[in-house]
Design a protein around this motif. Structure first.
Motif, short mmCIF file in Angstrom:
data_model
loop_
_atom_site.label_atom_id
_atom_site.label_comp_id
_atom_site.label_asym_id
_atom_site.label_seq_id
_atom_site.Cartn_x
_atom_site.Cartn_y
_atom_site.Cartn_z
N SER A 246 -1.26 5.05 -13.44
CA SER A 246 -0.91 3.87 -13.26
C SER A 246 -0.03 3.59 -12.09
N SER A 247 0.01 2.32 -11.36
CA SER A 247 1.06 2.01 -10.39
C SER A 247 1.93 1.31 -10.79
N MET A 248 3.24 1.27 -10.25
CA MET A 248 4.25 0.70 -10.93
C MET A 248 3.90 -0.78 -10.63
N PRO A 249 3.85 -1.27 -9.26
CA PRO A 249 3.68 -2.68 -9.06
C PRO A 249 2.53 -3.18 -9.63
N VAL A 250 1.66 -2.52 -9.92
CA VAL A 250 0.51 -3.13 -10.58
C VAL A 250 0.70 -3.49 -12.12
N GLU A 251 1.59 -2.48 -12.77
CA GLU A 251 2.09 -2.79 -14.26
C GLU A 251 3.12 -3.79 -13.99
N VAL A 252 3.82 -4.06 -13.28
CA VAL A 252 5.10 -5.09 -13.04
C VAL A 252 4.81 -5.81 -11.86
N PRO A 253 3.83 -6.62 -11.59
CA PRO A 253 3.60 -7.26 -10.37
C PRO A 253 4.87 -7.99 -9.72
N GLU A 254 5.79 -8.48 -10.56
CA GLU A 254 7.03 -9.14 -9.95
C GLU A 254 7.80 -8.00 -9.20
N LEU A 255 7.57 -6.67 -9.41
CA LEU A 255 8.34 -5.78 -8.76
C LEU A 255 7.86 -5.42 -7.22
N ALA A 256 6.44 -6.01 -6.75
CA ALA A 256 6.19 -5.70 -5.54
C ALA A 256 7.13 -6.34 -4.42
N GLU A 257 7.95 -7.11 -4.60
CA GLU A 257 9.17 -7.41 -3.56
C GLU A 257 10.17 -6.33 -3.23
N GLN A 258 10.45 -5.48 -4.43
CA GLN A 258 11.37 -4.52 -4.19
C GLN A 258 10.70 -2.96 -4.62
N CYS A 259 9.76 -3.07 -3.89
CA CYS A 259 8.80 -1.69 -4.13
C CYS A 259 8.07 -1.17 -2.93
N VAL A 260 8.39 0.16 -2.78
CA VAL A 260 7.63 0.85 -1.61
C VAL A 260 6.62 1.75 -2.34
N VAL A 261 5.33 1.86 -1.83
CA VAL A 261 4.55 2.73 -2.44
C VAL A 261 4.04 3.77 -1.22
#
Ligand code: PLP
Length: 426
Positions: A246-261
């Protein structure tokens, strides 16, 4: 080597010793920067060098050390690279951030495979996942920023943080917890200086896979505290057990702004040597990292990018076939290791590594020698059983060792059999 040459060498080393130690006035003329001299030499080097020397002497060494698939890159990917060699456009510099088709294919693949929706403009193509990690750290960290890294960790993480003048803050996990860090542990390590968490699932070196609810919990914790997450998804397709990737910014979409995959074709398509990876992040971060890359390495090799495009857009059966082979080998090595007295091995659920605790073998005579660290134990395995493993010290887990199971079934059986015989015969 003739006398004159060896004489020249002696005098060079004398000069170097003079500069660095005995002559205080010249010691200030430093040769290597503090930044680079702080990089730690890999604890694996000694064992690898010794294994290579034994092989050169004709010994049949079984190597559990390599961190890469043992398969050849699938033929359709190699064919795409061959065709790309003939394209004159690819003989020139191309766009620094990556070939437009490849950036789009990475955005499409990310939506297809992990469910994360991103634009091609949020993708930066790098020389392997490793460069993406380096650039993400350089782009996001200022001196003194703390970065939480669960241990056992992949060797490059703390070094990439240090190279950006960040401070690695290691959170230990153990075989009893399945090598999973809890939010409570992360929270205990958090300070006002915490800037980032480096997260990897499936994990190198432990093979652990975080359940989706744990990924979500950690993501919500990071979001709440304004902590960036660098999430390394390089082993996303290599999961075998009940726990899905599971991908963290998919589990927590609001995190996408402070996340690098971070991701790459390296492990999924047996393409470690081609050097194509990428980072995905918010547009401003990707733009800044791309500026950095424009002065560091420019575009990734165009032929390798064409190969990566074929890998991501072509038939995916090869991925399933390799995963099936790894799964079989995973069960084989776990069963064999678990049967060795003194070895405790959590069942690896992803990647291609088993990471047993060897604490039951420390302080115990083996072929007349006694190891007090896993580094010494690895030396005994190599000398007495001709088996090479990576000692846990390299990953911040001193009583363990990493066994790659990306090697043939027969070699796995033979190698672990030799260790079992060494233990039983001692
Ligand atoms: N991330 C993890 C967890 C890895 O194990 C590796 C390689 O071993 C990488 C990133 C880097 O991979 P690449 O070969 O694409 O640079």
């Amino acid at each position: 080597m003739d006398g004159a040459t060896s004489g020249a060498r002696v005098s060079l080393s004398t000069v170097m010793a003079d500069v660095s130690e005995s002559n205080p006035s010249r010691a200030t003329s430093r040769r290597i920067s503090e930044r680079v001299s702080a990089i730690e030499e890999s604890a694996t080097l000694a064992v690898s060098a010794k294994a290579a020397a034994l092989r050169a002497q004709g010994e049949h060494v079984i190597g559990f050390g390599a961190g890469e698939p043992d398969f050849a890159t699938p033929a359709h990917i190699v064919a795409a690279a061959e065709a790309a060699c003939g394209n004159p456009t690819f003989h020139r510099y191309t766009a620094n951030a990556g070939l437009p088709d490849l950036r789009q294919a990475i955005a499409d693949k990310t939506r297809r495979d992990s469910g994360l929706g991103v634009e091609a403009s949020q993708v930066l193509v790098t020389n392997g996942g490793k460069q993406a990690i380096y650039q993400a750290c350089q782009t996001l960290l200022d001196p003194g920023d703390e970065v939480i890294i669960p241990a056992p960790y992949w060797v490059t993480y703390p070094e990439a943080v240090k190279l950006a003048d960040g401070v690695p803050v290691v959170v230990d996990t153990d075989v009893d917890s399945g090598f999973l860090a809890s939010v409570e542990q992360l929270e205990a390590a958090r300070t006002p200086r915490t800037r980032m968490l480096i997260f990897v699932s499936p994990s190198n070196p432990t093979g652990a896979v975080y359940p989706p609810e744990a990924v979500a919990e950690i993501g919500r914790w990071a979001l709440e505290h304004g902590i960036w997450v660098l999430t390394d998804e390089i082993y996303e397709h290599l999961v075998y057990g009940a726990v899905p990737f599971s991908s963290m910014p998919v589990e927590v979409p609001e995190l996408a702004e402070q996340c690098v995959v971070v991701n790459a074709v390296s492990k999924t398509y047996a393409m470690t040597g081609w050097r194509v990876g990428w980072m995905i992040g918010p547009p401003d971060v990707v733009k800044a990292a791309s500026n950095l890359q424009s002065h560091l390495s420019s575009n990734v090799d165009n032929v390798a990018q064409a190969a990566a495009l074929a890998a991501l857009t072509g038939p995916q059966e090869c991925v399933a076939e390799m995963r099936e082979a790894f799964d079989r080998r995973r069960r084989l090595i776990h069963g064999l290791l678990s049967a060795v007295d003194g070895v405790r091995c959590a069942e690896p659920e992803g990647a291609f590594y088993a990471f047993p605790s060897l604490s039951g073998l420390l302080g115990r005579p083996l072929a007349g020698r006694t190891a007090s660290t896993s580094l010494e134990l690895a030396e005994i395995f190599l000398d007495e059983a001709k088996v090479a493993v990576v000692p846990g010290e390299a990953f911040g887990a001193p009583a363990c060792a990493r066994f790659t199971y990306a090697l043939g079934d027969d070699d796995i059986t033979e190698g672990i059999g030799r260790i079992a015989a060494l233990v039983e015969g001692s």
